[in-house]
Design a protein around this motif. Structure first.
Motif, mmCIF file in Angstrom:
data_model
loop_
_atom_site.group_PDB
_atom_site.id
_atom_site.type_symbol
_atom_site.label_atom_id
_atom_site.label_comp_id
_atom_site.label_asym_id
_atom_site.label_seq_id
_atom_site.Cartn_x
_atom_site.Cartn_y
_atom_site.Cartn_z
ATOM 1 N N VAL A 6 0.589 -1.459 0.116
ATOM 2 C CA VAL A 6 0.046 -0.312 -0.302
ATOM 3 C C VAL A 6 0.979 1.122 -0.156
ATOM 4 C CG1 VAL A 6 -1.756 1.046 1.109
ATOM 5 C CG2 VAL A 6 -1.568 -1.581 1.515
ATOM 6 N N ASN A 7 0.504 1.996 -0.891
ATOM 7 C CA ASN A 7 1.030 3.173 -0.902
ATOM 8 C C ASN A 7 0.345 4.482 -0.607
ATOM 9 O OD1 ASN A 7 3.858 2.481 -2.983
ATOM 10 N ND2 ASN A 7 3.327 1.521 -3.392
ATOM 11 N N MET A 8 0.763 5.586 0.117
ATOM 12 C CA MET A 8 0.165 6.580 0.581
ATOM 13 C C MET A 8 0.767 7.631 1.164
ATOM 14 S SD MET A 8 -2.090 4.639 3.936
ATOM 15 C CE MET A 8 -1.227 4.169 5.147
ATOM 16 N N PHE A 9 0.128 8.930 0.716
ATOM 17 C CA PHE A 9 1.148 9.819 1.378
ATOM 18 C C PHE A 9 0.940 9.396 3.060
ATOM 19 C CE2 PHE A 9 -0.814 12.465 -2.004
ATOM 20 C CZ PHE A 9 0.255 12.512 -2.905
ATOM 21 N N GLU A 10 2.681 10.314 3.233
ATOM 22 C CA GLU A 10 1.949 10.081 5.025
ATOM 23 C C GLU A 10 1.657 11.019 5.889
ATOM 24 O OE1 GLU A 10 5.781 11.744 5.379
ATOM 25 O OE2 GLU A 10 5.734 13.538 5.009
ATOM 26 N N GLY A 11 1.006 10.696 6.928
ATOM 27 C CA GLY A 11 -0.037 11.598 8.003
ATOM 28 C C GLY A 11 -0.897 11.011 8.708
ATOM 29 N N ARG A 12 -1.473 9.445 8.419
ATOM 30 C CA ARG A 12 -2.568 8.891 8.582
ATOM 31 C C ARG A 12 -1.796 8.495 9.897
ATOM 32 N NH1 ARG A 12 -2.958 9.406 3.123
ATOM 33 N NH2 ARG A 12 -5.264 8.751 2.541
ATOM 34 N N THR A 13 -3.022 8.743 11.344
ATOM 35 C CA THR A 13 -2.592 7.442 12.446
ATOM 36 C C THR A 13 -2.329 6.439 12.968
ATOM 37 O OG1 THR A 13 -5.062 7.686 12.682
ATOM 38 C CG2 THR A 13 -3.995 9.578 12.919
ATOM 39 N N SER A 14 -1.797 5.984 13.176
ATOM 40 C CA SER A 14 -1.267 4.156 13.827
ATOM 41 C C SER A 14 -2.277 4.117 14.090
ATOM 42 C CB SER A 14 -0.605 4.515 14.632
ATOM 43 O OG SER A 14 0.997 4.688 15.020
ATOM 44 N N GLN A 15 -3.452 4.118 14.169
ATOM 45 C CA GLN A 15 -4.933 3.532 14.364
ATOM 46 C C GLN A 15 -5.799 3.085 13.082
ATOM 47 O OE1 GLN A 15 -6.347 2.716 17.530
ATOM 48 N NE2 GLN A 15 -7.732 1.597 15.859
ATOM 49 N N LYS A 56 4.055 17.872 -11.601
ATOM 50 C CA LYS A 56 4.184 19.181 -10.172
ATOM 51 C C LYS A 56 4.601 18.668 -8.869
ATOM 52 C CE LYS A 56 2.820 23.702 -11.708
ATOM 53 N NZ LYS A 56 1.464 24.073 -11.143
ATOM 54 N N THR A 57 5.351 18.412 -7.886
ATOM 55 C CA THR A 57 4.988 18.040 -6.517
ATOM 56 C C THR A 57 3.357 18.043 -5.905
ATOM 57 O OG1 THR A 57 5.504 19.505 -5.042
ATOM 58 C CG2 THR A 57 7.642 18.243 -5.716
ATOM 59 N N ALA A 58 2.823 16.729 -5.505
ATOM 60 C CA ALA A 58 1.689 17.020 -4.961
ATOM 61 C C ALA A 58 1.510 17.675 -3.797
ATOM 62 C CB ALA A 58 1.642 15.210 -4.354
ATOM 63 N N PHE A 59 2.754 18.296 -3.167
ATOM 64 C CA PHE A 59 2.415 19.426 -2.361
ATOM 65 C C PHE A 59 2.430 20.664 -2.782
ATOM 66 C CE2 PHE A 59 4.582 22.819 0.337
ATOM 67 C CZ PHE A 59 4.034 22.803 1.536
ATOM 68 N N GLU A 60 3.066 20.911 -4.156
ATOM 69 C CA GLU A 60 2.364 22.393 -4.404
ATOM 70 C C GLU A 60 1.063 22.168 -5.299
ATOM 71 O OE1 GLU A 60 6.305 23.516 -7.184
ATOM 72 O OE2 GLU A 60 5.640 20.944 -7.650
ATOM 73 N N LEU A 61 0.797 21.205 -5.408
ATOM 74 C CA LEU A 61 -1.279 21.215 -5.780
ATOM 75 C C LEU A 61 -1.633 20.464 -4.621
ATOM 76 C CD1 LEU A 61 -0.443 17.711 -8.889
ATOM 77 C CD2 LEU A 61 -0.899 20.695 -8.611
ATOM 78 N N GLY A 62 -1.504 20.461 -3.620
ATOM 79 C CA GLY A 62 -2.280 21.148 -2.183
ATOM 80 C C GLY A 62 -2.835 19.237 -2.242
ATOM 81 N N ARG A 63 -2.023 18.371 -2.268
ATOM 82 C CA ARG A 63 -2.828 17.612 -2.501
ATOM 83 C C ARG A 63 -2.913 17.028 -1.342
ATOM 84 N NH1 ARG A 63 -4.373 14.835 -7.603
ATOM 85 N NH2 ARG A 63 -4.681 16.624 -8.740
#
Length: 63
Positions: A6-15, A56-63
Motif C-alpha cells: 500500500v502506497n499512501m501519503f504520510e500523515g495517517r495515524t497509527s490507529q 508538480k509535486t503533490a505538495f505544490e498541488l495541495g494534495r
C-alpha cells in the motif's frame, strides 16, 4: 502467501493504519481463501514532496 503493498501519503495515524491492515487482511483472506496469518501488508508512506503529478509535486498541488 499474499503480499499486499500500500502506497499512501504520510500523515495517517497509527490507529488508521492498524484498521486498514485489519480490513485488508480480512478481505484478502476471505477472497483468496487463505488464513489471515498468511497475509502480509507493507505500507510505504510517501512525502508529498516526493510524489509528482503533471510536472508538480503533490505538495505544490495541495494534495
Amino acid at each position: 502467501m499474499p503480499i499486499i503493498e500500500v502506497n499512501m501519503f504520510e500523515g495517517r495515524t497509527s490507529q488508521q493504519k492498524r484498521e486498514m491492515i485489519s480490513a485488508v487482511t480480512q478481505a484478502v483472506a476471505q477472497t483468496l481463501d487463505v488464513p489471515e496469518t498468511n497475509v502480509r501488508i507493507i505500507i510505504r508512506e510517501l512525502s508529498k514532496d516526493n510524489f509528482g503529478i503533471g510536472g508538480k509535486t503533490a505538495f505544490e498541488l495541495g494534495r
